[in-house]
Design an enzyme around this catalytic site. Structure first.
Site, mmCIF file in Angstrom:
data_model
loop_
_atom_site.group_PDB
_atom_site.id
_atom_site.type_symbol
_atom_site.label_atom_id
_atom_site.label_comp_id
_atom_site.label_asym_id
_atom_site.label_seq_id
_atom_site.Cartn_x
_atom_site.Cartn_y
_atom_site.Cartn_z
ATOM 1 N N ASP A 1 13.235 64.202 99.150
ATOM 2 C CA ASP A 1 12.794 63.865 97.998
ATOM 3 C C ASP A 1 13.027 62.422 97.575
ATOM 4 O O ASP A 1 12.263 61.797 97.597
ATOM 5 C CB ASP A 1 13.195 64.731 96.736
ATOM 6 N N ARG B 1 27.719 64.792 85.627
ATOM 7 C CA ARG B 1 26.489 63.754 85.449
ATOM 8 C C ARG B 1 26.995 62.422 84.674
ATOM 9 O O ARG B 1 26.541 61.299 85.015
ATOM 10 C CB ARG B 1 25.354 64.422 84.596
ATOM 11 N N ASP C 1 19.017 68.102 84.650
ATOM 12 C CA ASP C 1 19.473 66.934 85.012
ATOM 13 C C ASP C 1 18.633 65.673 84.590
ATOM 14 O O ASP C 1 19.365 64.694 84.214
ATOM 15 C CB ASP C 1 19.590 66.917 86.398
ATOM 16 N N SER D 1 17.882 75.362 97.087
ATOM 17 C CA SER D 1 18.423 73.852 96.839
ATOM 18 C C SER D 1 19.767 73.836 96.590
ATOM 19 O O SER D 1 20.340 74.979 95.938
ATOM 20 C CB SER D 1 17.613 73.038 95.880
#
Length: 415
Positions: A16, A95, A124, A180
């Site tokens: 990606d 994050r 996210d 994923s």
């Protein structure tokens, strides 16, 4: 001639973000690639080489491990953080430090834009962008998976693979693990693919960090002692790790123990911030051990009413703030100050055994906090407590219950 627009891209080296890198260059941007080393098992040199080969103007790999442990994981332990009573926020916790490091790189490189490869359906995108705007209010964000021109062109993996071939982007594709993953020092998450059916059991080869508790974990338990000061772990000691006192080394030792004994696996359906439900499988090994020990020590050292208030408000509030991406906010600062205030008395040590996915508490002690009095609590001696006084306490507590029972009886209703 105006200066060419420059964008800082969060780059992982995967399909990606490699395609996003090429697409941004195609759109006329100069691209600076950023990758955070947050303890994941990754070939950072290979990612650098790939990014520069595709056409990135620069590549930064920033180590944020220590601040991740001290600024996010340890406060999470202090307040027993969890989302919806199960998820220990492993992805969410990472994050803020990733976003802060990326903004630092963007500022250093004079980037007007910042970009990421987050899906348009996930949490996210919210976490990163709220952090970006708080840290650099004038920054502009490019979120390709929310741009119709991008997601209509790349409708799925096959379109990305075709584009990668056209652009000469090397791709290592595997269909053997159709899900994923996102990994950091504290955690690994598994989502999408076959896991989108919530009734499909995760295959055994899904789990990356922990030994299978039934078939692989040792047949003998292992003892571990964890010491806390003001709710923070300051020492961990076990036969296989020895004694560790530095925050990151202590956390790594907890990870090693938990991974070995199969501790920290969960499989849940959760409510995402944007309103969708999502099924996820998570491994959070060391954090699970440290949190369980901390919860137990609070039983010995923390006042009942302080604990109740913290559990009802601070723990839930801080966890939700982190999950929803509001770390860089006034409410987080307020909640964190409350956490620290609640933890002044949480000093002592906890002894536990790790065995086949379980953290079994076998003892706890504190030299400084004396809220527990064995003499008063004993069934074998009177101590300073007068049992006769309990009768009055019960009668006072019963006043409203008597009135309620009387009212129900007069109405002919059964309690």
């Amino acid at each position: 001639m105006p200066e060419k627009q420059r964008v800082c891209l969060a780059y992982s080296g995967g399909l990606d973000t490699s395609c996003i890198l090429a697409w941004l260059i195609e759109k006329g941007f100069e691209v600076v690639c950023f990758l955070a080393n947050i303890g994941q098992e990754e070939d950072f040199d290979a990612a650098r080489e790939k990014a520069l080969k595709i056409g990135a103007k620069a590549f930064y790999c920033v180590d944020v491990i220590d601040e991740f442990v001290k600024e996010l994981c340890f406060p999470a332990i202090q307040c027993n953080a969890s989302y919806e009573n199960v998820y220990l926020l492993g992805t969410s916790l990472a994050r803020p430090v990733i976003a802060r490091a990326q903004v630092d790189v963007a500022q250093k490189e004079g980037c007007q834009w910042i970009s990421h490869g987050c899906t348009g359906k996930g949490n996210d995108q919210v976490r990163f962008e709220l952090a970006f705007y708080a840290l650099q209010p004038k920054i502009q964000v490019i979120a390709p998976w929310r741009i119709p021109e991008f997601y209509e062109r790349f409708k799925g993996r096959n379109d990305l693979l075709e584009y990668a071939a056209q652009q000469g982007i090397p791709v290592s594709q595997s269909k053997s693990k159709p899900w994923s993953m996102d990994e950091n020092l504290a955690h690994c998450s598994y989502e999408a693919g076959i896991l989108e059916d919530p009734d499909t059991a995760p295959p055994q080869d899904l789990w990356k960090l922990t030994a299978d508790p039934i078939t692989q974990a040792p047949n003998e338990p292992e003892d571990v002692v964890i010491e806390f000061e003001k709710g923070l772990p300051v020492s961990l000691n076990s036969p296989s790790t020895g004694k560790k006192t530095k925050p990151t080394e202590l956390f790594l030792a907890a990870n090693a123990l938990a991974r070995k004994h199969g501790v920290g696996r969960i499989d849940i359906v959760e409510n995402r911030f944007i309103g969708l439900k999502s099924r996820g499988c998570y491994e959070t090994p060391g954090l699970t051990i440290l949190r369980n020990a901390h919860i137990d020590l609070e039983g010995l050292t923390l006042d009942r009413e302080v604990r109740a208030l913290r559990d009802q408000f601070v723990t839930i509030g801080w966890s939700r703030v982190l999950y929803n991406g509001l770390y860089f906010s006034p409410e987080r600062e307020f909640l964190e100050a409350s956490i620290k205030e609640s933890q002044k008395s949480v000093n002592g040590q906890v002894r536990m055994k790790l065995y086949k996915g379980n953290c079994i508490i076998v003892g706890r002690s504190s030299e400084t906090e004396k809220l527990y009095d064995a003499s008063e609590s004993s069934m074998d001696e009177i101590g300073d407590f007068e049992p006769s006084e309990t009768g009055g306490f019960i009668k006072v507590q019963a006043i409203r219950l008597k009135k309620y029972g009387q009212m129900k009886a007069e109405k002919g209703e059964r309690l």
